[in-house]
Write a protein that holds these residues in place. Structure first.
Motif, PDB file in Angstrom:
ATOM      1  N   ASN A 132       0.768  -1.235   0.000  1.00 18.29           N
ATOM      2  CA  ASN A 132       0.000   0.000   0.000  1.00 18.29           C
ATOM      3  C   ASN A 132       0.808   1.299   0.000  1.00 18.29           C
ATOM      4  O   ASN A 132       0.243   2.355  -0.277  1.00 18.29           O
ATOM      5  CB  ASN A 132      -0.930   0.021   1.219  1.00 18.29           C
ATOM      6  N   CYS A 133       2.085   1.223   0.307  1.00 15.63           N
ATOM      7  CA  CYS A 133       2.846   2.468   0.506  1.00 15.63           C
ATOM      8  C   CYS A 133       4.065   2.644  -0.397  1.00 15.63           C
ATOM      9  O   CYS A 133       4.385   3.762  -0.808  1.00 15.63           O
ATOM     10  CB  CYS A 133       3.299   2.560   1.960  1.00 15.63           C
ATOM     11  N   LEU A 134       4.782   1.544  -0.666  1.00 19.94           N
ATOM     12  CA  LEU A 134       6.065   1.651  -1.364  1.00 19.94           C
ATOM     13  C   LEU A 134       5.968   2.189  -2.777  1.00 19.94           C
ATOM     14  O   LEU A 134       6.923   2.755  -3.294  1.00 19.94           O
ATOM     15  CB  LEU A 134       6.773   0.285  -1.381  1.00 19.94           C
ATOM     16  N   SER A 135       4.821   2.051  -3.428  1.00 23.65           N
ATOM     17  CA  SER A 135       4.712   2.525  -4.804  1.00 23.65           C
ATOM     18  C   SER A 135       4.884   4.036  -4.883  1.00 23.65           C
ATOM     19  O   SER A 135       5.340   4.569  -5.903  1.00 23.65           O
ATOM     20  CB  SER A 135       3.355   2.126  -5.401  1.00 23.65           C
ATOM     21  N   CYS A 136       4.532   4.743  -3.810  1.00 23.09           N
ATOM     22  CA  CYS A 136       4.659   6.216  -3.795  1.00 23.09           C
ATOM     23  C   CYS A 136       5.764   6.703  -2.866  1.00 23.09           C
ATOM     24  O   CYS A 136       6.206   7.846  -2.978  1.00 23.09           O
ATOM     25  CB  CYS A 136       3.345   6.852  -3.353  1.00 23.09           C
ATOM     26  N   HIS A 137       6.188   5.846  -1.954  1.00 19.37           N
ATOM     27  CA  HIS A 137       7.162   6.289  -0.953  1.00 19.37           C
ATOM     28  C   HIS A 137       8.383   5.366  -0.954  1.00 19.37           C
ATOM     29  O   HIS A 137       8.542   4.520  -0.064  1.00 19.37           O
ATOM     30  CB  HIS A 137       6.505   6.328   0.429  1.00 19.37           C
ATOM     31  N   ASN A 138       9.219   5.512  -1.979  1.00 20.09           N
ATOM     32  CA  ASN A 138      10.436   4.721  -2.092  1.00 20.09           C
ATOM     33  C   ASN A 138      11.598   5.653  -2.426  1.00 20.09           C
ATOM     34  O   ASN A 138      11.422   6.860  -2.551  1.00 20.09           O
ATOM     35  CB  ASN A 138      10.268   3.634  -3.167  1.00 20.09           C
ATOM     36  N   ALA A 139      12.784   5.091  -2.574  1.00 18.89           N
ATOM     37  CA  ALA A 139      13.970   5.905  -2.804  1.00 18.89           C
ATOM     38  C   ALA A 139      13.877   6.710  -4.094  1.00 18.89           C
ATOM     39  O   ALA A 139      14.381   7.833  -4.183  1.00 18.89           O
ATOM     40  CB  ALA A 139      15.209   5.015  -2.825  1.00 18.89           C
ATOM     41  N   ASP A 140      13.225   6.151  -5.118  1.00 16.51           N
ATOM     42  CA  ASP A 140      13.131   6.832  -6.409  1.00 16.51           C
ATOM     43  C   ASP A 140      11.948   7.792  -6.492  1.00 16.51           C
ATOM     44  O   ASP A 140      11.949   8.739  -7.283  1.00 16.51           O
ATOM     45  CB  ASP A 140      13.015   5.799  -7.538  1.00 16.51           C
ATOM     46  N   LYS A 141      10.910   7.526  -5.689  1.00 16.65           N
ATOM     47  CA  LYS A 141       9.720   8.364  -5.714  1.00 16.65           C
ATOM     48  C   LYS A 141       9.241   8.598  -4.286  1.00 16.65           C
ATOM     49  O   LYS A 141       8.326   7.952  -3.804  1.00 16.65           O
ATOM     50  CB  LYS A 141       8.615   7.689  -6.537  1.00 16.65           C
ATOM     51  N   ALA A 142       9.888   9.517  -3.619  1.00 15.78           N
ATOM     52  CA  ALA A 142       9.565   9.795  -2.215  1.00 15.78           C
ATOM     53  C   ALA A 142       8.501  10.880  -2.126  1.00 15.78           C
ATOM     54  O   ALA A 142       8.789  12.043  -1.818  1.00 15.78           O
ATOM     55  CB  ALA A 142      10.823  10.208  -1.469  1.00 15.78           C
ATOM     56  N   LYS A 143       7.262  10.520  -2.409  1.00 15.45           N
ATOM     57  CA  LYS A 143       6.165  11.479  -2.385  1.00 15.45           C
ATOM     58  C   LYS A 143       6.029  12.087  -0.992  1.00 15.45           C
ATOM     59  O   LYS A 143       6.043  11.380   0.015  1.00 15.45           O
ATOM     60  CB  LYS A 143       4.861  10.773  -2.783  1.00 15.45           C
ATOM     61  N   GLY A 144       5.892  13.420  -0.956  1.00 16.06           N
ATOM     62  CA  GLY A 144       5.806  14.090   0.327  1.00 16.06           C
ATOM     63  C   GLY A 144       7.097  14.008   1.115  1.00 16.06           C
ATOM     64  O   GLY A 144       7.105  14.150   2.331  1.00 16.06           O
ATOM     65  N   ASP A 145       8.205  13.747   0.406  1.00 18.16           N
ATOM     66  CA  ASP A 145       9.516  13.626   1.031  1.00 18.16           C
ATOM     67  C   ASP A 145       9.555  12.483   2.052  1.00 18.16           C
ATOM     68  O   ASP A 145      10.237  12.550   3.062  1.00 18.16           O
ATOM     69  CB  ASP A 145       9.915  14.948   1.708  1.00 18.16           C
ATOM     70  N   LEU A 146       8.781  11.420   1.764  1.00 18.28           N
ATOM     71  CA  LEU A 146       8.737  10.274   2.669  1.00 18.28           C
ATOM     72  C   LEU A 146       9.153   8.995   1.951  1.00 18.28           C
ATOM     73  O   LEU A 146       8.539   8.593   0.964  1.00 18.28           O
ATOM     74  CB  LEU A 146       7.318  10.101   3.227  1.00 18.28           C
ATOM     75  N   ASN A 147      10.205   8.359   2.438  1.00 17.74           N
ATOM     76  CA  ASN A 147      10.730   7.121   1.887  1.00 17.74           C
ATOM     77  C   ASN A 147      10.581   6.035   2.950  1.00 17.74           C
ATOM     78  O   ASN A 147      11.111   6.155   4.049  1.00 17.74           O
ATOM     79  CB  ASN A 147      12.204   7.309   1.512  1.00 17.74           C
ATOM     80  N   LEU A 148       9.851   4.960   2.643  1.00 20.43           N
ATOM     81  CA  LEU A 148       9.590   3.899   3.612  1.00 20.43           C
ATOM     82  C   LEU A 148      10.377   2.621   3.343  1.00 20.43           C
ATOM     83  O   LEU A 148      10.016   1.559   3.823  1.00 20.43           O
ATOM     84  CB  LEU A 148       8.091   3.566   3.615  1.00 20.43           C
ATOM     85  N   ALA A 149      11.464   2.728   2.596  1.00 21.88           N
ATOM     86  CA  ALA A 149      12.220   1.524   2.237  1.00 21.88           C
ATOM     87  C   ALA A 149      12.901   0.883   3.433  1.00 21.88           C
ATOM     88  O   ALA A 149      13.033  -0.339   3.503  1.00 21.88           O
ATOM     89  CB  ALA A 149      13.252   1.858   1.168  1.00 21.88           C
ATOM     90  N   THR A 150      13.339   1.676   4.395  1.00 27.51           N
ATOM     91  CA  THR A 150      13.990   1.144   5.593  1.00 27.51           C
ATOM     92  C   THR A 150      13.504   1.912   6.815  1.00 27.51           C
ATOM     93  O   THR A 150      12.923   3.001   6.699  1.00 27.51           O
ATOM     94  CB  THR A 150      15.524   1.274   5.528  1.00 27.51           C
ATOM     95  N   LYS A 151      13.753   1.378   7.993  1.00 28.94           N
ATOM     96  CA  LYS A 151      13.359   2.055   9.220  1.00 28.94           C
ATOM     97  C   LYS A 151      14.044   3.410   9.321  1.00 28.94           C
ATOM     98  O   LYS A 151      13.431   4.401   9.742  1.00 28.94           O
ATOM     99  CB  LYS A 151      13.715   1.192  10.426  1.00 28.94           C
ATOM    100  N   LYS A 152      15.308   3.464   8.942  1.00 32.04           N
ATOM    101  CA  LYS A 152      16.055   4.716   9.001  1.00 32.04           C
ATOM    102  C   LYS A 152      15.438   5.757   8.073  1.00 32.04           C
ATOM    103  O   LYS A 152      15.276   6.931   8.433  1.00 32.04           O
ATOM    104  CB  LYS A 152      17.518   4.477   8.615  1.00 32.04           C
ATOM    105  N   ASP A 153      15.070   5.326   6.868  1.00 33.09           N
ATOM    106  CA  ASP A 153      14.453   6.248   5.907  1.00 33.09           C
ATOM    107  C   ASP A 153      13.097   6.746   6.412  1.00 33.09           C
ATOM    108  O   ASP A 153      12.702   7.878   6.142  1.00 33.09           O
ATOM    109  CB  ASP A 153      14.251   5.558   4.552  1.00 33.09           C
ATOM    110  N   ALA A 154      12.378   5.880   7.126  1.00 31.75           N
ATOM    111  CA  ALA A 154      11.038   6.232   7.596  1.00 31.75           C
ATOM    112  C   ALA A 154      11.057   7.076   8.865  1.00 31.75           C
ATOM    113  O   ALA A 154      10.020   7.518   9.331  1.00 31.75           O
ATOM    114  CB  ALA A 154      10.227   4.960   7.857  1.00 31.75           C
ATOM    115  N   SER A 155      12.258   7.302   9.409  1.00 29.33           N
ATOM    116  CA  SER A 155      12.382   8.050  10.658  1.00 29.33           C
ATOM    117  C   SER A 155      13.267   9.276  10.479  1.00 29.33           C
ATOM    118  O   SER A 155      14.365   9.344  11.026  1.00 29.33           O
ATOM    119  CB  SER A 155      12.983   7.150  11.739  1.00 29.33           C
TER     120      SER A 155
END
Length: 218
Positions: A132-155
């Protein structure tokens, strides 16, 4: 987050802090119907009575209370509880148990524990984020400046985002998000898992999404 909150707990409250841990991590194997090792931890009396290896709880003495000591054994120890395959307790949870026992193990006699769901990050949370989330919130497409690929990225630092994803966790006892684990996009559907997480309502130590929004596109 749970770790930060737990670190500030100086006097654990049984119903608020201890009961959720025991119900999620212990009761499924040590109850009226399934008392592995002859141990039933659903009441104070039964826990003090213990099982095949003696008492599980000595109020005031954590070192003599397997209910606590087995949670801090090495992950490869046979006696570690809960078993590694089920997900070890977070250090903060073990510390709560230690403080509680040390302070006399206050447990109202009328309170009987019941099994609750213990959410596991890899089994329950990761599939939801991937679907539900990675398609918009990943390293290449961090919508809203949010990347959920790793815990560090999500924090991200507080100065960058007042409320990070990890500050809106579902409150359910669970295993932590491994720091080294990277999640990727998937098309799998897990409706039962989504429904399970919507029911989560106690203390949490893992990662998830905003309560009430599981199953929605990020």
């Amino acid at each position: 987050m749970f770790a930060e909150a737990a670190a500030k707990i100086e006097k654990p409250d049984f119903k608020q802090h201890v009961k959720p841990i025991l119900e999620a991590a212990c009761v499924h194997c040590h109850n009226d119907k399934s008392d592995k090792g002859g141990l039933n931890v659903t009441t104070l009396e039964l826990t003090v009575k213990g099982g095949d290896n003696g008492t599980a709880l000595v109020p005031g003495d954590p070192a003599k209370s397997p209910l606590y000591t087995t949670t801090v054994l090495a992950a490869d120890e046979d006696a570690v509880m809960p078993p590694k395959k089920e997900g070890l307790l977070a250090p903060e949870q073990a510390e709560i148990l230690k403080l509680w026992v040390q302070q006399g193990a206050n447990w109202p006699k009328e309170v009987k524990l019941e099994q609750t769901v213990r959410v596991n990050f890899e089994k329950h949370i990761q599939p939801i984020l991937e679907e539900n989330c990675l398609s918009c919130h990943n390293a290449d497409k961090a919508k809203g400046d949010l990347n959920l690929a790793t815990k560090k990225d999500a924090s991200p630092p507080a100065r960058m985002r007042r409320r990070s994803l990890l500050s809106t966790l579902p409150r359910a006892p669970c295993t932590p998000w491994p720091r080294c684990r990277r999640i990727t996009m998937t098309s799998c559907r897990r409706p039962k898992v989504v429904a399970l997480l919507k029911r989560s309502n106690s203390t949490c130590c893992a990662a998830g999404s905003t309560r009430g929004q599981y199953g929605q596109r990020a």
